[in-house]
Design a protein around this motif. Structure first.
Motif, PDB file in Angstrom:
ATOM      1  N   ARG A   6      -1.505  -7.377  13.839  1.00 33.49           N
ATOM      2  CA  ARG A   6      -2.804  -7.756  13.292  1.00 33.49           C
ATOM      3  C   ARG A   6      -3.823  -7.923  14.407  1.00 33.49           C
ATOM      4  N   TYR A   9      -4.550  -4.373  16.621  1.00 30.24           N
ATOM      5  CA  TYR A   9      -5.342  -3.365  15.924  1.00 30.24           C
ATOM      6  C   TYR A   9      -6.691  -3.918  15.440  1.00 30.24           C
ATOM      7  N   THR A  30     -14.339  -1.450   5.957  1.00 31.37           N
ATOM      8  CA  THR A  30     -13.114  -2.248   5.871  1.00 31.37           C
ATOM      9  C   THR A  30     -13.080  -3.033   4.566  1.00 31.37           C
ATOM     10  N   TYR A  44      -0.599   0.379  -2.579  1.00 33.57           N
ATOM     11  CA  TYR A  44      -0.036  -0.374  -1.463  1.00 33.57           C
ATOM     12  C   TYR A  44       1.494  -0.281  -1.490  1.00 33.57           C
ATOM     13  N   THR A  48       4.031   1.591   1.391  1.00 28.94           N
ATOM     14  CA  THR A  48       4.994   0.796   2.156  1.00 28.94           C
ATOM     15  C   THR A  48       6.433   1.009   1.687  1.00 28.94           C
ATOM     16  N   LEU A  77      -5.948   3.757   9.978  1.00 31.99           N
ATOM     17  CA  LEU A  77      -5.038   3.701   8.827  1.00 31.99           C
ATOM     18  C   LEU A  77      -3.844   4.637   9.032  1.00 31.99           C
ATOM     19  N   LEU A  80      -1.498   3.090  11.621  1.00 34.16           N
ATOM     20  CA  LEU A  80      -0.695   2.008  11.036  1.00 34.16           C
ATOM     21  C   LEU A  80       0.442   2.590  10.194  1.00 34.16           C
ATOM     22  N   PHE A  86       1.907  -0.179   7.990  1.00 28.99           N
ATOM     23  CA  PHE A  86       0.907  -0.135   6.922  1.00 28.99           C
ATOM     24  C   PHE A  86       0.892  -1.423   6.114  1.00 28.99           C
ATOM     25  N   ASP A  88       0.768  -4.236   7.200  1.00 29.20           N
ATOM     26  CA  ASP A  88      -0.121  -5.169   7.901  1.00 29.20           C
ATOM     27  C   ASP A  88      -1.595  -4.763   7.814  1.00 29.20           C
ATOM     28  N   THR A  89      -1.907  -3.721   7.073  1.00 29.73           N
ATOM     29  CA  THR A  89      -3.273  -3.209   7.004  1.00 29.73           C
ATOM     30  C   THR A  89      -4.268  -4.285   6.595  1.00 29.73           C
TER      31      THR A  89
END
Length: 181
Positions: A6, A9, A30, A44, A48, A77, A80, A86, A88-89
Motif C-alpha cells: 500500500r 505503490y 483513483t 474484484y 483476485t 493497476l 498490481l 491486486f 491491495d488496489t
C-alpha cells in the motif's frame, strides 16, 4: 506485507502526481477506479481469484480501464495485477488519496451525534474545527448514533474527542462503582 505494498505503490503514485502536476487528474481517476471496484464486487473477486489466469485478468482490466484512465494509473493497476497484489488496489489508491489530503491540508472528520444536525449546526462544527486545527479545509462525514443521548463524538485521524452524554455517564458509573469497593 499489505502495508508495505500500500505504502510503496500509493506513495509512488503521489510522487508522480506531484512531479507531473497532475494531482487533480489522478485524484479523479483513483476515485472512479475505487467506485468501480466497490460497485462491482464480482469484478474484484474475479481479479483476485487464484484459478482465473493472468491473461484473462489482463484482458478484463484493459476492457474496463484502458483509455478511460491515464496510462500511468492503468500501468499501476497492471503492475498490481502482475505482482499478485491486486487485492491491495483499494488500499493503494486510498494511500494516494490520504497523501494528497495531507499535502493539501485537508482533514477528514467523522462526527457522530444522537440526532440529525441542522445545516447551520454542521457549518458551525466545521468552522470551529477549522479554527482549532491546521487544516485548510475539511471533508465532513456526519452519522447518527441514538445511544449517545446527547453531545457528539468527533474523530480526525487518530484523534477522538468524545463529549457524548453516554460516555460521561459510563465514566461516572465506573467512578461510583470503584468508590463503593
Amino acid at each position: 506485507m499489505a502495508k508495505q505494498v500500500r505504502d510503496v505503490y500509493g506513495n509512488a503514485l503521489f510522487e508522480l502526481a506531484i512531479e507531473e502536476n497532475r494531482i487533480d487528474e489522478f485524484m479523479s481517476e483513483t476515485a472512479a477506479v475505487l467506485e468501480a471496484l466497490s460497485d462491482n464486487p464480482e469484478l474484484y473477486g474475479m481479479m483476485t481469484h487464484p484459478q482465473i489466469g493472468e491473461e484473462e485478468k489482463v484482458e478484463v482490466l484493459a476492457s474496463i480501464f484502458k483509455g478511460r484512465v491515464s496510462d500511468e494509473l492503468y500501468s499501476l493497476l497492471g503492475m498490481l495485477l502482475e505482482k499478485g497484489h491486486f487485492a491491495d488496489t483499494g488500499d493503494v489508491l486510498e494511500t494516494f488519496a490520504d497523501r494528497v489530503r495531507e499535502y493539501r491540508k485537508i482533514g477528514v472528520v467523522y462526527v457522530t451525534t444522537p440526532m440529525e444536525l441542522a445545516l447551520a449546526q454542521r457549518k458551525a462544527v466545521e468552522e470551529r474545527l477549522l479554527d482549532i486545527t491546521d487544516f485548510v479545509s475539511l471533508e465532513m462525514n456526519f452519522s447518527i448514533d441514538e445511544s449517545l443521548i446527547g453531545g457528539m463524538i468527533i474523530r480526525i485521524g487518530d484523534r477522538v474527542v468524545d463529549s457524548s452524554i453516554k460516555t460521561k455517564l459510563d465514566k461516572l458509573s465506573h467512578e461510583l462503582a470503584a468508590g463503593s469497593r
